[in-house]
Design a protein around this motif. Structure first.
Motif, PDB file in Angstrom:
ATOM      1  N   VAL A 296       0.835  -1.198   0.000  1.00 52.75           N
ATOM      2  CA  VAL A 296       0.000   0.000   0.000  1.00 52.75           C
ATOM      3  C   VAL A 296       0.873   1.252   0.000  1.00 52.75           C
ATOM      4  O   VAL A 296       0.532   2.251  -0.615  1.00 52.75           O
ATOM      5  N   GLY A 297       2.000   1.182   0.692  1.00 53.66           N
ATOM      6  CA  GLY A 297       2.911   2.311   0.755  1.00 53.66           C
ATOM      7  C   GLY A 297       4.245   1.875   1.313  1.00 53.66           C
ATOM      8  O   GLY A 297       4.342   0.877   2.030  1.00 53.66           O
ATOM      9  N   VAL A 298       5.285   2.641   0.968  1.00 52.74           N
ATOM     10  CA  VAL A 298       6.640   2.329   1.430  1.00 52.74           C
ATOM     11  C   VAL A 298       7.406   3.628   1.630  1.00 52.74           C
ATOM     12  O   VAL A 298       7.161   4.614   0.936  1.00 52.74           O
ATOM     13  N   ALA A 299       8.314   3.599   2.599  1.00 55.33           N
ATOM     14  CA  ALA A 299       9.176   4.763   2.841  1.00 55.33           C
ATOM     15  C   ALA A 299      10.557   4.265   3.248  1.00 55.33           C
ATOM     16  O   ALA A 299      10.688   3.221   3.883  1.00 55.33           O
ATOM     17  N   LEU A 300      11.572   5.024   2.863  1.00 55.94           N
ATOM     18  CA  LEU A 300      12.925   4.818   3.360  1.00 55.94           C
ATOM     19  C   LEU A 300      13.167   5.945   4.351  1.00 55.94           C
ATOM     20  O   LEU A 300      13.020   7.125   4.013  1.00 55.94           O
ATOM     21  N   VAL A 301      13.491   5.579   5.599  1.00 48.17           N
ATOM     22  CA  VAL A 301      13.495   6.545   6.699  1.00 48.17           C
ATOM     23  C   VAL A 301      14.831   6.524   7.427  1.00 48.17           C
ATOM     24  O   VAL A 301      15.416   5.456   7.639  1.00 48.17           O
TER      25      VAL A 301
ATOM     26  N   GLU B 171       4.690  10.364   5.472  1.00 52.53           N
ATOM     27  CA  GLU B 171       5.613  11.239   6.208  1.00 52.53           C
ATOM     28  C   GLU B 171       5.331  11.164   7.709  1.00 52.53           C
ATOM     29  O   GLU B 171       6.256  11.069   8.522  1.00 52.53           O
ATOM     30  N   VAL B 172       4.061  11.198   8.087  1.00 49.50           N
ATOM     31  CA  VAL B 172       3.682  11.083   9.500  1.00 49.50           C
ATOM     32  C   VAL B 172       4.024   9.688  10.021  1.00 49.50           C
ATOM     33  O   VAL B 172       4.574   9.541  11.120  1.00 49.50           O
ATOM     34  N   ALA B 173       3.716   8.670   9.221  1.00 47.56           N
ATOM     35  CA  ALA B 173       4.018   7.292   9.630  1.00 47.56           C
ATOM     36  C   ALA B 173       5.518   7.080   9.785  1.00 47.56           C
ATOM     37  O   ALA B 173       5.960   6.404  10.724  1.00 47.56           O
ATOM     38  N   ALA B 174       6.313   7.670   8.900  1.00 45.09           N
ATOM     39  CA  ALA B 174       7.777   7.534   8.988  1.00 45.09           C
ATOM     40  C   ALA B 174       8.284   8.131  10.291  1.00 45.09           C
ATOM     41  O   ALA B 174       9.087   7.509  10.996  1.00 45.09           O
TER      42      ALA B 174
ATOM     43  N   LEU C 226      -3.266   7.212   4.520  1.00 46.82           N
ATOM     44  CA  LEU C 226      -1.929   6.786   4.937  1.00 46.82           C
ATOM     45  C   LEU C 226      -0.920   7.864   4.561  1.00 46.82           C
ATOM     46  O   LEU C 226      -0.397   7.887   3.447  1.00 46.82           O
ATOM     47  N   ASP C 227      -0.656   8.772   5.492  1.00 45.97           N
ATOM     48  CA  ASP C 227       0.342   9.819   5.296  1.00 45.97           C
ATOM     49  C   ASP C 227       1.693   9.222   5.656  1.00 45.97           C
ATOM     50  O   ASP C 227       2.022   9.045   6.833  1.00 45.97           O
TER      51      ASP C 227
ATOM     52  N   GLY D   4      12.584   9.028   0.970  1.00 43.18           N
ATOM     53  CA  GLY D   4      11.735   8.795  -0.185  1.00 43.18           C
ATOM     54  C   GLY D   4      10.517   7.993   0.218  1.00 43.18           C
ATOM     55  O   GLY D   4      10.571   7.224   1.175  1.00 43.18           O
ATOM     56  N   THR D   5       9.418   8.217  -0.508  1.00 46.30           N
ATOM     57  CA  THR D   5       8.183   7.478  -0.251  1.00 46.30           C
ATOM     58  C   THR D   5       7.536   7.107  -1.576  1.00 46.30           C
ATOM     59  O   THR D   5       7.803   7.731  -2.613  1.00 46.30           O
ATOM     60  N   SER D   6       6.663   6.105  -1.520  1.00 53.02           N
ATOM     61  CA  SER D   6       5.858   5.724  -2.669  1.00 53.02           C
ATOM     62  C   SER D   6       4.560   5.135  -2.142  1.00 53.02           C
ATOM     63  O   SER D   6       4.564   4.416  -1.140  1.00 53.02           O
ATOM     64  N   GLY D   7       3.465   5.452  -2.818  1.00 55.78           N
ATOM     65  CA  GLY D   7       2.163   4.941  -2.390  1.00 55.78           C
ATOM     66  C   GLY D   7       1.575   5.804  -1.298  1.00 55.78           C
ATOM     67  O   GLY D   7       1.808   7.000  -1.244  1.00 55.78           O
ATOM     68  N   GLY D   8       0.815   5.156  -0.422  1.00 55.18           N
ATOM     69  CA  GLY D   8       0.142   5.901   0.638  1.00 55.18           C
ATOM     70  C   GLY D   8      -1.174   6.432   0.130  1.00 55.18           C
ATOM     71  O   GLY D   8      -1.871   5.770  -0.626  1.00 55.18           O
ATOM     72  N   GLY D   9      -1.531   7.628   0.539  1.00 54.61           N
ATOM     73  CA  GLY D   9      -2.789   8.227   0.102  1.00 54.61           C
ATOM     74  C   GLY D   9      -3.413   9.034   1.213  1.00 54.61           C
ATOM     75  O   GLY D   9      -2.758   9.366   2.205  1.00 54.61           O
TER      76      GLY D   9
END
Length: 123
Positions: free
Chosen positions: A17-22, A42-45, A39-40, A31-36
């Motif tokens: 659904v989404g991915v981030a490198l944190v 940046e906040v989740a990271a 699913l924020d 970097g991020t991809s997906g979400g919506g």
């Protein structure tokens, strides 16, 4: 592989659904991809940075001579997988954060693919 390619490969994992490198030292995503809307990333990271830091503090307090491979958070409809980057060639303060739709994902395969992405990623 670069960050963009790694994120694209992570999003190709079944159920992604989404991915981030944190970077967990700063709490910022590289970097991020997906979400919506629901699913924020940046906040989740930033929030999952606290999860990683907390676990590292507990390990230090217990004097565990080990490293975290991954952290799994299981929700009713989702898996949240945090994979710490321990590969040679990557900074030690990075993690991949992957959100999976539980009905469409195979957790074992997702963990396998993230490990491969971690190995190939150069930051």
């Amino acid at each position: 592989m670069n960050i963009d390619t790694a994120l694209k490969e992570a999003m190709a994992i079944s159920g992604a659904v989404g991915v981030a490198l944190v970077d967990y030292e700063s709490g910022m995503s590289l970097g991020t991809s997906g979400g919506g809307d629901w699913l924020d990333l940046e906040v989740a990271a930033a929030g999952n940075t606290e999860v990683v830091r907390s676990k590292l503090r507990v390990m230090s307090s217990l004097a565990l001579n080990d490293s975290i491979e991954d952290i799994l958070i299981t929700l009713h409809r989702q898996y949240h997988l945090i994979r710490l980057m321990n590969s040679v060639g990557s900074r030690n303060s990075l993690f991949l954060y992957l959100v999976l739709d539980r009905d469409r994902a195979n957790l074992a395969l997702a963990r396998h693919y993230l490990k491969r992405i971690e190995t190939d990623l150069q930051v």
